[in-house]
Design a protein around this motif. Sequence first.
Motif, PDB file in Angstrom:
ATOM      1  N   THR A   1       0.843  -1.147   0.028  1.00 31.45           N
ATOM      2  CA  THR A   1      -0.009   0.124   0.001  1.00 31.45           C
ATOM      3  C   THR A   1       0.955   1.354   0.070  1.00 31.45           C
ATOM      4  OG1 THR A   1      -1.773  -1.132   1.222  1.00 31.45           O
ATOM      5  CG2 THR A   1      -1.741   1.259   1.387  1.00 31.45           C
TER       6      THR A   1
ATOM      7  N   LEU B   1       1.206   6.819  -6.717  1.00 29.41           N
ATOM      8  CA  LEU B   1      -0.105   7.569  -6.846  1.00 29.41           C
ATOM      9  C   LEU B   1       0.359   8.910  -6.798  1.00 29.41           C
ATOM     10  CD1 LEU B   1      -2.974   7.962  -7.356  1.00 29.41           C
ATOM     11  CD2 LEU B   1      -3.405   7.737  -4.986  1.00 29.41           C
ATOM     12  N   ASN B   2       1.108   9.504  -5.760  1.00 26.71           N
ATOM     13  CA  ASN B   2       1.477  10.655  -5.457  1.00 26.71           C
ATOM     14  C   ASN B   2       2.032  11.360  -6.705  1.00 26.71           C
ATOM     15  OD1 ASN B   2       2.972  13.247  -4.905  1.00 26.71           O
ATOM     16  ND2 ASN B   2       2.579  12.657  -2.552  1.00 26.71           N
TER      17      ASN B   2
ATOM     18  N   TYR C   1       1.845  10.525   1.238  1.00 23.73           N
ATOM     19  CA  TYR C   1       0.578   9.917   1.019  1.00 23.73           C
ATOM     20  C   TYR C   1      -0.618  11.030   1.419  1.00 23.73           C
ATOM     21  CZ  TYR C   1       3.831   6.375   2.971  1.00 23.73           C
ATOM     22  OH  TYR C   1       4.915   5.423   2.841  1.00 23.73           O
TER      23      TYR C   1
ATOM     24  N   LEU D   1      -6.341  14.508  -0.558  1.00 23.67           N
ATOM     25  CA  LEU D   1      -6.322  13.167  -0.787  1.00 23.67           C
ATOM     26  C   LEU D   1      -5.552  12.631   0.064  1.00 23.67           C
ATOM     27  CD1 LEU D   1      -6.163  11.294  -4.066  1.00 23.67           C
ATOM     28  CD2 LEU D   1      -4.392  10.921  -2.344  1.00 23.67           C
ATOM     29  N   ARG D   2      -5.941  11.405   0.661  1.00 24.93           N
ATOM     30  CA  ARG D   2      -5.100  10.771   1.743  1.00 24.93           C
ATOM     31  C   ARG D   2      -5.015   9.318   1.383  1.00 24.93           C
ATOM     32  NH1 ARG D   2      -5.478  10.763   7.474  1.00 24.93           N
ATOM     33  NH2 ARG D   2      -7.325   9.541   7.196  1.00 24.93           N
ATOM     34  N   CYS D   3      -3.675   8.592   1.182  1.00 22.26           N
ATOM     35  CA  CYS D   3      -3.738   7.470   0.468  1.00 22.26           C
ATOM     36  C   CYS D   3      -3.277   6.505   1.723  1.00 22.26           C
ATOM     37  CB  CYS D   3      -2.696   7.592  -0.804  1.00 22.26           C
ATOM     38  SG  CYS D   3      -2.536   5.992  -1.566  1.00 22.26           S
TER      39      CYS D   3
ATOM     40  N   ILE E   1      -5.297   6.609  -9.956  1.00 20.92           N
ATOM     41  CA  ILE E   1      -5.502   5.554  -9.005  1.00 20.92           C
ATOM     42  C   ILE E   1      -5.412   4.094  -9.420  1.00 20.92           C
ATOM     43  CG2 ILE E   1      -7.121   4.326  -7.254  1.00 20.92           C
ATOM     44  CD1 ILE E   1      -8.045   7.371  -6.861  1.00 20.92           C
TER      45      ILE E   1
ATOM     46  N   CYS F   1       1.083   3.969  -2.912  1.00 23.70           N
ATOM     47  CA  CYS F   1       0.542   5.350  -2.715  1.00 23.70           C
ATOM     48  C   CYS F   1       1.690   6.507  -3.025  1.00 23.70           C
ATOM     49  CB  CYS F   1       0.526   5.782  -1.178  1.00 23.70           C
ATOM     50  SG  CYS F   1      -1.242   4.749  -0.384  1.00 23.70           S
TER      51      CYS F   1
ATOM     52  N   THR G   1     -14.103   7.400  -0.797  1.00 22.74           N
ATOM     53  CA  THR G   1     -12.864   6.545  -0.709  1.00 22.74           C
ATOM     54  C   THR G   1     -12.882   5.623  -1.981  1.00 22.74           C
ATOM     55  OG1 THR G   1     -13.262   6.650   1.645  1.00 22.74           O
ATOM     56  CG2 THR G   1     -11.805   4.798   1.135  1.00 22.74           C
TER      57      THR G   1
ATOM     58  N   TYR H   1      -6.813   1.646   0.509  1.00 22.89           N
ATOM     59  CA  TYR H   1      -7.927   2.754   0.540  1.00 22.89           C
ATOM     60  C   TYR H   1      -7.174   4.131   0.185  1.00 22.89           C
ATOM     61  CZ  TYR H   1     -10.527  -1.147   2.466  1.00 22.89           C
ATOM     62  OH  TYR H   1     -10.992  -2.324   2.498  1.00 22.89           O
ATOM     63  N   VAL H   2      -8.096   4.795  -0.664  1.00 28.22           N
ATOM     64  CA  VAL H   2      -7.529   6.073  -0.955  1.00 28.22           C
ATOM     65  C   VAL H   2      -8.835   7.278  -0.568  1.00 28.22           C
ATOM     66  CG1 VAL H   2      -6.911   8.011  -2.978  1.00 28.22           C
ATOM     67  CG2 VAL H   2      -6.226   5.387  -2.854  1.00 28.22           C
TER      68      VAL H   2
END
Length: 141
Positions: free
Chosen positions: A31, A38-39, A60, A71-73, A135, A35, A106, A113-114
């Motif tokens: 994860t 993703l950033n 994150y 956004l919080r990953c 994502i 993440c 989410t 989960y994002v």
Amino acid sequence: MVRVVAVLVALAALAGCGAVRVEPPAPGGTTATACATLNGRLPRTLDGAERVPSDPPSPYVVVWGSAEIALRCGVPRPATMDPRQQVPEINGVAWFADPVRPLLFTALTSDGYVEVTISRKHQSAGVLVDLAAPIKAAFPG
């Protein structure tokens, strides 16, 4: 739940400040790797809002505008979500809309989960559409 409320309060209180205070999650393993990927794939501008620094800096957390979109990953599974619940998909990403906090969505992936908080200044569906491709690329499973 209390933590999400605290994040929303902090976002609202800091609107207009340089760095936006957002509590970063602490994901691990695959994860955390997804993440971080993703950033790097997230857009500089989202629904007309420019990306701004978060406080504390975290790979994150990504914020756009004056605390308009956050956004919080790597967050935990939403407490209000039934794991058997059917959720709508937008461009191949399943999104849980929190029934208690209507500005909180989410993304549900196989590796994590994002969480995305979207102010009323923005069209939620458009933001979720724009976030779907990054994502999916970061969480291909």
